[in-house]
Enzyme design. Sequence first.
Site, PDB file in Angstrom:
ATOM      1  N   HIS A 252     -10.077   1.351   4.381  1.00 44.88           N
ATOM      2  CA  HIS A 252      -8.801   1.539   5.082  1.00 44.88           C
ATOM      3  C   HIS A 252      -9.019   2.591   6.174  1.00 44.88           C
ATOM      4  O   HIS A 252      -9.762   3.551   5.981  1.00 44.88           O
ATOM      5  CB  HIS A 252      -7.710   1.990   4.098  1.00 44.88           C
TER       6      HIS A 252
ATOM      7  N   SER B 167       2.657  -1.900  10.566  1.00 44.28           N
ATOM      8  CA  SER B 167       4.086  -1.949  10.883  1.00 44.28           C
ATOM      9  C   SER B 167       4.737  -3.304  10.603  1.00 44.28           C
ATOM     10  O   SER B 167       5.598  -3.757  11.364  1.00 44.28           O
ATOM     11  CB  SER B 167       4.334  -1.510  12.332  1.00 44.28           C
TER      12      SER B 167
ATOM     13  N   GLY C 131       1.839   2.452  10.860  1.00 41.73           N
ATOM     14  CA  GLY C 131       2.862   3.489  10.741  1.00 41.73           C
ATOM     15  C   GLY C 131       3.513   3.889  12.054  1.00 41.73           C
ATOM     16  O   GLY C 131       4.201   4.909  12.114  1.00 41.73           O
TER      17      GLY C 131
ATOM     18  N   ASN D  10       0.853  -1.189   0.000  1.00 42.34           N
ATOM     19  CA  ASN D  10       0.000   0.000   0.000  1.00 42.34           C
ATOM     20  C   ASN D  10       0.890   1.240   0.000  1.00 42.34           C
ATOM     21  O   ASN D  10       1.428   1.626   1.035  1.00 42.34           O
ATOM     22  CB  ASN D  10      -0.907  -0.028   1.245  1.00 42.34           C
TER      23      ASN D  10
ATOM     24  N   LYS E 237       0.070   4.242  -0.558  1.00 43.60           N
ATOM     25  CA  LYS E 237      -0.633   5.442  -0.058  1.00 43.60           C
ATOM     26  C   LYS E 237      -0.375   6.637  -0.990  1.00 43.60           C
ATOM     27  O   LYS E 237      -0.276   6.469  -2.189  1.00 43.60           O
ATOM     28  CB  LYS E 237      -0.232   5.723   1.392  1.00 43.60           C
TER      29      LYS E 237
ATOM     30  N   GLU F 196      -7.409   5.015   7.142  1.00 48.83           N
ATOM     31  CA  GLU F 196      -7.152   6.411   6.747  1.00 48.83           C
ATOM     32  C   GLU F 196      -8.314   6.973   5.939  1.00 48.83           C
ATOM     33  O   GLU F 196      -8.567   8.181   5.965  1.00 48.83           O
ATOM     34  CB  GLU F 196      -5.819   6.486   5.976  1.00 48.83           C
TER      35      GLU F 196
ATOM     36  N   GLU G 114      -6.187  -4.554  10.528  1.00 47.99           N
ATOM     37  CA  GLU G 114      -5.172  -3.528  10.724  1.00 47.99           C
ATOM     38  C   GLU G 114      -5.508  -2.692  11.955  1.00 47.99           C
ATOM     39  O   GLU G 114      -6.282  -1.724  11.860  1.00 47.99           O
ATOM     40  CB  GLU G 114      -5.117  -2.601   9.498  1.00 47.99           C
TER      41      GLU G 114
HETATM   42  P1  PGA Z   1       2.173   0.429   7.782  1.00 47.03           P
HETATM   43  O1  PGA Z   1       0.770   0.654   7.026  1.00 47.03           O
HETATM   44  O2  PGA Z   1       2.750  -0.862   7.267  1.00 47.03           O
HETATM   45  O3  PGA Z   1       2.996   1.639   7.431  1.00 47.03           O
HETATM   46  O4  PGA Z   1       1.887   0.354   9.239  1.00 47.03           O
HETATM   47  C1  PGA Z   1      -0.117  -0.412   6.813  1.00 47.03           C
HETATM   48  C2  PGA Z   1      -1.356   0.076   6.125  1.00 47.03           C
HETATM   49  O5  PGA Z   1      -1.790   1.194   6.378  1.00 47.03           O
HETATM   50  O6  PGA Z   1      -1.935  -0.666   5.312  1.00 47.03           O
END
Ligand code: PGA
Length: 233
Positions: free
Chosen positions: A88, A193, A160, A10, A12, A90, A154
């Site tokens: 997601h 992460s 993150g 991903n 983003k 976000e 998630e």
């Molecule tokens: P990350 O993001 O691996 O940076 O924690 C995962 C995601 O948002 O799908």
Amino acid sequence: MAKKFFIGANWKMNTVPLGWDAADSPYISTGNPNIVVFPSSLDLCRCIEKKLSVGAQCGRPETAGAFTGDIAMQELKKRGCTHVLCGHSERRQHHHETDADIALQVQGALKNGLIPIFCIGENADQREMGETEEVLAEQLLRCASVKGMIIAYEPVWAIGTGKTPTPKEVSETHAFIRSLLKDKKTQILYGGSVTGNNAAGFFAEEEIDGALVGGASLKPEEFRKIVACAKKM
Ligand code: PGA
């Protein structure tokens, strides 16, 4: 029989990582694991042209119309996308997508021949209050009997942040999620992460079918390590 892993990259709102289109690009899917990249909307087509397996970070179920800034799932499919992220955290946070909106996206994706990656997860407060299962059950409610989707668990507090639940904890949560699903064979990914250093621990768990990777997917060598972990299983 070896388990079939799925690893999503991903990206983003970032540009494509260095070497994404190289002959030895770690983003090329070679079977197991199945690797799908989720670039920004602007980069979808060039990734498809380079023969990567490509998913969109979001899409609308309506076929066309007055939805400024959005892309129709029907169009994503036509251009060659195979997957689409739905819900997601976000998108839930910044675009106020609700469980009802997301359920429509999941249905819309399937109707348009895309595989939805349905994202669910609790936030830090909910986890602290011991509400994780309740939150996940609520998020899953409208889609629990859907066939043909992939789930990405998630935890919002792990995205993150460099913090993760233990593989054992994730495994237990996946078992809980699976208990609510009609299709027990649904692939359930872990996201939050994931790195080259911790991926093997997650992939070793029977209940974990792969990963949705954000930050580490932008670093080709780190991502290559994650893919290698799945290959070794
Ligand atoms: P990350 O993001 O691996 O940076 O924690 C995962 C995601 O948002 O799908």
